[in-house]
Design an enzyme around this catalytic site. Structure first.
Site, PDB file in Angstrom:
ATOM      1  N   ARG A 129       0.850  -1.187   0.000  1.00 23.40           N
ATOM      2  CA  ARG A 129       0.000   0.000   0.000  1.00 23.40           C
ATOM      3  C   ARG A 129       0.885   1.236   0.000  1.00 23.40           C
ATOM      4  NH1 ARG A 129      -1.738   0.752   4.482  1.00 23.40           N
ATOM      5  NH2 ARG A 129      -1.068  -1.152   5.534  1.00 23.40           N
ATOM      6  N   LYS A 139      -9.474  -2.373   2.498  1.00 22.14           N
ATOM      7  CA  LYS A 139      -9.110  -1.225   3.332  1.00 22.14           C
ATOM      8  C   LYS A 139      -9.941   0.011   2.978  1.00 22.14           C
ATOM      9  CE  LYS A 139      -6.564  -3.774   5.530  1.00 22.14           C
ATOM     10  NZ  LYS A 139      -5.317  -4.184   5.940  1.00 22.14           N
ATOM     11  N   ARG A 176       2.069 -12.177  -0.791  1.00 28.59           N
ATOM     12  CA  ARG A 176       0.786 -12.524  -0.156  1.00 28.59           C
ATOM     13  C   ARG A 176       0.121 -13.710  -0.844  1.00 28.59           C
ATOM     14  NH1 ARG A 176      -1.300  -8.823   4.116  1.00 28.59           N
ATOM     15  NH2 ARG A 176       0.406  -7.348   4.305  1.00 28.59           N
ATOM     16  N   HIS A 221      -9.661  -2.511  12.259  1.00 23.23           N
ATOM     17  CA  HIS A 221      -8.602  -3.337  11.675  1.00 23.23           C
ATOM     18  C   HIS A 221      -8.296  -4.458  12.672  1.00 23.23           C
ATOM     19  CE1 HIS A 221      -4.275  -3.374   9.778  1.00 23.23           C
ATOM     20  NE2 HIS A 221      -5.063  -4.264   9.211  1.00 23.23           N
ATOM     21  N   ARG A 239       4.258  -4.087  17.557  1.00 24.06           N
ATOM     22  CA  ARG A 239       5.594  -4.647  17.529  1.00 24.06           C
ATOM     23  C   ARG A 239       6.484  -3.700  18.301  1.00 24.06           C
ATOM     24  NH1 ARG A 239       7.826  -8.272  13.475  1.00 24.06           N
ATOM     25  NH2 ARG A 239       5.917  -8.801  12.406  1.00 24.06           N
ATOM     26  N   SER A 245      -0.535  -3.628  10.424  1.00 21.70           N
ATOM     27  CA  SER A 245      -0.248  -4.522   9.309  1.00 21.70           C
ATOM     28  C   SER A 245       1.027  -5.312   9.574  1.00 21.70           C
ATOM     29  CB  SER A 245      -0.093  -3.711   8.029  1.00 21.70           C
ATOM     30  OG  SER A 245      -1.283  -3.003   7.786  1.00 21.70           O
ATOM     31  N   ASN A 256       6.589  -8.494   1.389  1.00 22.17           N
ATOM     32  CA  ASN A 256       5.139  -8.316   1.523  1.00 22.17           C
ATOM     33  C   ASN A 256       4.402  -9.183   0.499  1.00 22.17           C
ATOM     34  OD1 ASN A 256       2.844  -7.113   2.748  1.00 22.17           O
ATOM     35  ND2 ASN A 256       2.698  -5.628   1.080  1.00 22.17           N
ATOM     36  N   CYS A 291       1.654  -7.540  11.782  1.00 23.30           N
ATOM     37  CA  CYS A 291       1.996  -7.709  13.203  1.00 23.30           C
ATOM     38  C   CYS A 291       1.270  -8.893  13.831  1.00 23.30           C
ATOM     39  CB  CYS A 291       1.705  -6.434  13.972  1.00 23.30           C
ATOM     40  SG  CYS A 291       2.846  -5.107  13.537  1.00 23.30           S
ATOM     41  N   TYR A 305      -1.891  -3.347  -6.754  1.00 27.74           N
ATOM     42  CA  TYR A 305      -1.538  -4.098  -5.553  1.00 27.74           C
ATOM     43  C   TYR A 305      -2.634  -4.122  -4.479  1.00 27.74           C
ATOM     44  CZ  TYR A 305       0.502  -6.106  -1.572  1.00 27.74           C
ATOM     45  OH  TYR A 305       0.692  -6.958  -0.523  1.00 27.74           O
ATOM     46  N   TYR A 348       3.179 -17.118  18.125  1.00 28.27           N
ATOM     47  CA  TYR A 348       2.331 -18.030  17.337  1.00 28.27           C
ATOM     48  C   TYR A 348       1.363 -18.816  18.239  1.00 28.27           C
ATOM     49  CZ  TYR A 348       5.645 -16.588  13.797  1.00 28.27           C
ATOM     50  OH  TYR A 348       6.412 -15.831  12.942  1.00 28.27           O
ATOM     51  N   ASP A 371      -8.584  -9.845   9.559  1.00 27.74           N
ATOM     52  CA  ASP A 371      -8.099  -8.498   9.232  1.00 27.74           C
ATOM     53  C   ASP A 371      -9.072  -7.378   9.609  1.00 27.74           C
ATOM     54  OD1 ASP A 371      -5.828  -7.089   8.043  1.00 27.74           O
ATOM     55  OD2 ASP A 371      -7.192  -6.497   6.447  1.00 27.74           O
ATOM     56  N   LYS A 400      -2.026 -10.566  12.951  1.00 32.74           N
ATOM     57  CA  LYS A 400      -3.469 -10.828  13.025  1.00 32.74           C
ATOM     58  C   LYS A 400      -3.827 -12.182  12.423  1.00 32.74           C
ATOM     59  CE  LYS A 400      -4.699  -7.029  11.009  1.00 32.74           C
ATOM     60  NZ  LYS A 400      -3.325  -6.538  10.957  1.00 32.74           N
TER      61      LYS A 400
HETATM   62  P1  GTP Z   1      -1.706  -7.758   7.540  1.00 37.08           P
HETATM   63  O1  GTP Z   1      -2.283  -8.787   6.638  1.00 37.08           O
HETATM   64  O2  GTP Z   1      -0.675  -6.916   6.871  1.00 37.08           O
HETATM   65  O3  GTP Z   1      -2.730  -6.921   8.209  1.00 37.08           O
HETATM   66  O4  GTP Z   1      -0.807  -8.571   8.647  1.00 37.08           O
HETATM   67  P2  GTP Z   1      -1.216  -9.430   9.929  1.00 37.08           P
HETATM   68  O5  GTP Z   1      -1.419  -8.515  11.090  1.00 37.08           O
HETATM   69  O6  GTP Z   1      -2.305 -10.366   9.600  1.00 37.08           O
HETATM   70  O7  GTP Z   1       0.149 -10.229  10.234  1.00 37.08           O
HETATM   71  P3  GTP Z   1       0.522 -11.785  10.048  1.00 37.08           P
HETATM   72  O8  GTP Z   1      -0.257 -12.661  10.965  1.00 37.08           O
HETATM   73  O9  GTP Z   1       0.468 -12.109   8.607  1.00 37.08           O
HETATM   74  O10 GTP Z   1       2.029 -11.776  10.535  1.00 37.08           O
HETATM   75  C1  GTP Z   1       3.005 -10.943   9.944  1.00 37.08           C
HETATM   76  C2  GTP Z   1       4.382 -11.423  10.266  1.00 37.08           C
HETATM   77  O11 GTP Z   1       4.579 -11.505  11.678  1.00 37.08           O
HETATM   78  C3  GTP Z   1       4.657 -12.822   9.706  1.00 37.08           C
HETATM   79  O12 GTP Z   1       5.935 -12.834   9.136  1.00 37.08           O
HETATM   80  C4  GTP Z   1       4.585 -13.703  10.926  1.00 37.08           C
HETATM   81  O13 GTP Z   1       5.399 -14.828  10.781  1.00 37.08           O
HETATM   82  C5  GTP Z   1       5.019 -12.790  12.068  1.00 37.08           C
HETATM   83  N1  GTP Z   1       4.341 -13.165  13.333  1.00 37.08           N
HETATM   84  C6  GTP Z   1       3.020 -13.390  13.497  1.00 37.08           C
HETATM   85  N2  GTP Z   1       2.730 -13.750  14.766  1.00 37.08           N
HETATM   86  C7  GTP Z   1       3.894 -13.727  15.443  1.00 37.08           C
HETATM   87  C8  GTP Z   1       4.260 -13.985  16.820  1.00 37.08           C
HETATM   88  O14 GTP Z   1       3.439 -14.311  17.676  1.00 37.08           O
HETATM   89  N3  GTP Z   1       5.581 -13.847  17.133  1.00 37.08           N
HETATM   90  C9  GTP Z   1       6.512 -13.472  16.212  1.00 37.08           C
HETATM   91  N4  GTP Z   1       7.773 -13.361  16.601  1.00 37.08           N
HETATM   92  N5  GTP Z   1       6.215 -13.239  14.910  1.00 37.08           N
HETATM   93  C10 GTP Z   1       4.927 -13.349  14.532  1.00 37.08           C
HETATM   94  C1  SPV Z   2      -2.518  -4.592   5.498  1.00 30.29           C
HETATM   95  O1  SPV Z   2      -1.554  -3.985   5.035  1.00 30.29           O
HETATM   96  O2  SPV Z   2      -2.991  -4.331   6.634  1.00 30.29           O
HETATM   97  C2  SPV Z   2      -3.112  -5.696   4.738  1.00 30.29           C
HETATM   98  C3  SPV Z   2      -2.667  -5.904   3.365  1.00 30.29           C
HETATM   99  O3  SPV Z   2      -3.979  -6.384   5.245  1.00 30.29           O
HETATM  100  S1  SPV Z   2      -3.435  -4.808   2.258  1.00 30.29           S
HETATM  101  O4  SPV Z   2      -4.676  -5.440   1.813  1.00 30.29           O
HETATM  102  O5  SPV Z   2      -2.526  -4.612   1.124  1.00 30.29           O
HETATM  103  O6  SPV Z   2      -3.733  -3.566   2.896  1.00 30.29           O
HETATM  104 MN    MN Z   3      -4.364  -5.761   7.433  1.00 28.63          MN
END
Ligand code: GTP
Ligand code: SPV
Ligand code: MN
Length: 593
Positions: free
Chosen positions: A69, A206, A375, A226, A406, A248, A373, A250, A197, A499, A277, A252
């Site tokens: 984005r 979004k 996906r 979010h 984070r 994002s 990034n 972090c 993208y 995790y 999300d 979810k």
């Molecule tokens: P968006 O789709 O961008 O909104 O991201 P999201 O908030 O859904 O994040 P996602 O769960 O995809 O995790 C993003 C990154 O953080 C990945 O590379 C994961 O491996 C890492 N991650 C997720 N959960 C944890 C955790 O509990 N600990 C650590 N160290 N890393 C994590």
């Molecule tokens: C985010 O960045 O929080 C996402 C990916 O979930 S995007 O749909 O590109 O915004």
């Molecule tokens: Mn998101």
């Protein structure tokens, strides 16, 4: 079916401006989807993956400058600048339409304009909102068919005069200098041009479900957030639901479909994924908060996803999935950094160039095969842990709300706010290190209230006020917590395994909600007693739990200055309650021994 005159007239107007050769209405049928897929394969927009190992899966590569984005090109176009607030880039509606029109003009010559009627939320639910996206990208159409409920049934639901969000997208020439993501909340309209993208172009996500919906929610008395939503069944058989806002990339998606650690699974813990999300939350007639996931798919971060970190996602993305900017292996399957197994000996990287694991850039850093990034787009129905309430018209009742970011230091693993207004302050003062999900300097800490900084479609001062008012309207508002899975030791290692193990923290949260466990009262909120976090079977060094739960007074005192600087940006418009909470925290920190 009687025609929807406003809709037809708007499609006409957009076609007059963009000049496509043809207009095609998306009906949601398998036949049409197959035909569009074939066409995208023929033009190279999609690459077919190994259909034996990954049935129904395809790869797409974006333009090199179009991998995340672009927040600096994203605008809220309200008549008054102050209504967009210091949290948004602003343009007047006149200027926005004029600038984008210059780029849209004639940009679909030689192309097809697809009309995608879509519903955010189950079709027919009073919680749902309808949008129609016009686009010249088959990739967008195929993604929208996964991410939203799209097709003729939505048109039927819309009838002859139903309200819908007008979403116009065009790739134009994919030039970063001719890219604009514009929102006109006062016209219920979105114009996005010059990108191909994810969050820039899947306009239901979004743009509609957060920026436009947050504005509608403020007017109509509900919340568009979010947030992931998940249910946790405890050994007593009761399912409790949590909603969690993390910025994002972090965590979810990972938290939403976590696999319980073995010992907890044996005791009877189960997890149900509702959303990964976005959550739309309303106060129902029982005066409790209920949440739906407006999406029907996930657009998840690939790197880091593997059978150990997220087995549910790995199952979900083994079929009917569109991969974006991952590495292509010689056998027609895909790979990304921290995927299962060893890196392949060779492949084609996300740029479309030959790749080997030993490739280095000018500075000697390894060149990743997949974009940071990159996906996957996959239907939620394929997630093994999917909730049985996904299609329910008013969703699930929320027991707790989590905020988190984070933070390498400062924020403990978990703490609980004293009450709703304090919880709103905790959400409003969140901060997080920047990730690859947005263009800009990575790692830098920025304030990101409720993980909504890039997504709140109006002045955030009014958003905080809206949150405060929501609390007063509920009989039993959800308890509010803050979590941080990313605290590091001085050597830069994560202190917490994260995790699936995060369930240990969620378990404490649920116990707090049910009044089953005491806590330490600290200036920032209630922190667990170390012995109340179940660490059985974890490989933690002695003292790690104490480090994870520490509330360092000096760091917090330094943080207070950064928070007040942020609050000052909102001037008089910031609710007085936010300053009152700030001062109360300041006093508690001063009294801390
Ligand atoms: P968006 O789709 O961008 O909104 O991201 P999201 O908030 O859904 O994040 P996602 O769960 O995809 O995790 C993003 C990154 O953080 C990945 O590379 C994961 O491996 C890492 N991650 C997720 N959960 C944890 C955790 O509990 N600990 C650590 N160290 N890393 C994590
Ligand atoms: C985010 O960045 O929080 C996402 C990916 O979930 S995007 O749909 O590109 O915004
Ligand atoms: Mn998101």
């Amino acid at each position: 079916m009687a025609p929807h005159e406003n809709l037809e007239q708007w499609v006409d107007e957009c076609a007059k401006m963009c000049r496509p050769d043809r207009i095609v209405w998306i009906d949601g049928s398998e036949e049409q989807k197959r035909a569009l897929t074939s066409e995208a394969l023929a033009t190279g927009e999609l690459i077919e993956l190994n259909q034996e190992q990954l049935p129904g899966c395809y790869l797409h590569r974006t333009a090199l400058n179009d991998v995340a984005r672009t927040e600096h090109l994203t605008f809220i176009c309200t008549r008054l600048k102050d209504d967009a607030g210091p949290n948004n880039n602003w343009m007047s509606p006149e200027q926005g339409y004029r600038k984008a029109r210059a780029i849209f003009d004639g940009s679909m010559r030689g192309r097809v304009m697809y009309v995608i009627p879509f519903s955010m939320g189950p079709v027919g639910s009073p919680f749902s909102k309808i949008g129609v996206e016009l686009t010249d990208s088959i990739y967008v159409v195929l993604n929208m068919l996964i991410m939203t409920r799209a097709g003729t049934e939505v048109l039927e639901q819309l009838g002859a005069a139903g309200e819908f969000t007008k979403c116009l997208h065009g790739k134009a020439d994919l030039d970063l200098n001719r890219r604009l993501i514009l929102h006109f909340p006062e016209d219920n309209t979105i114009w996005s041009v010059g990108s191909g993208y994810g969050g820039n172009v899947l306009l239901g996500k979004k743009c509609l479900a957060l920026r436009i919906a947050s504005y509608l929610g403020m007017q109509e008395g509900w919340l568009a957030e979010h947030m992931l939503v998940l249910g946790i069944e405890r050994p007593d058989g009761r399912i409790m639901y949590l909603a969690a806002a993390f910025p994002s990339a972090c965590g979810k998606t990972n938290l939403a479909m976590l696999r319980p650690p073995e010992a907890m699974r044996a005791k009877g813990y189960r997890v149900f994924t509702v959303g990964d999300d976005i959550a739309w939350m309303r106060i129902d007639t029982d005066r409790r908060l209920w949440a739906i996931n407006p999406e029907s798919g996930m657009f998840g971060v690939a790197p880091g996803t593997n059978a150990k970190t997220n087995p549910n996602a790995m199952t979900a993305i083994s079929r009917n999935t569109i991969y974006t900017n991952v590495l292509l292996k010689p056998d027609g399957t895909v790979w990304w950094e921290d995927d299962d197994g060893d890196p392949p000996a060779k492949g084609i990287d996300w740029r479309g160039e030959p790749w080997t694991p030993d490739r280095k850039d000018d500075t000697g850093e390894p060149i990743p095969g997949a974009n940071a990034n990159s996906r996957y787009t996959a239907p939620l129905s394929q997630v093994p842990s999917i909730s049985f309430r996904l299609e329910h018209h008013h969703g699930v009742p929320i027991d707790a709300i989590l905020f988190g970011g984070r933070r390498a230091s400062l924020a403990p693993l978990v703490f609980e706010a004293f009450n709703w207004p304090h919880g709103v302050y905790v959400g409003a003062t969140m901060a997080s290190e920047r990730t690859a999900a947005q263009y800009g300097a990575q790692g830098e800490v920025r304030r990101d209230p409720m993980a909504m900084l890039p997504f709140c479609g109006y002045n955030m001062a009014d958003y905080f006020e809206h949150w405060l008012r929501m609390g007063v309207r509920m009989v039993k508002p959800p308890r509010i917590f803050h979590v941080n899975w990313f605290r590091k030791d001085p050597e830069g290692r994560f202190l917490w395994p994260g995790y699936g193990e995060n369930l240990r923290v969620l378990d404490w949260i649920l116990a707090r909600c049910k009044g089953e466990v005491e806590a330490e009262r600290t200036p920032i909120g209630f922190v667990p007693k170390p012995e109340d976090i179940n660490t059985e079977g974890l490989d933690l060094a002695p003292g790690d739990v104490e480090k994870l739960l520490a509330v360092p007074r000096d760091e917090w005192t330094a943080e207070m200055g950064r928070i007040s600087e942020f609050f000052k940006k909102f001037g008089e418009r910031l609710p007085a309650e936010m300053w009152a909470q700030h001062q109360a925290l300041q006093r508690r920190l001063e009294l801390m021994s």
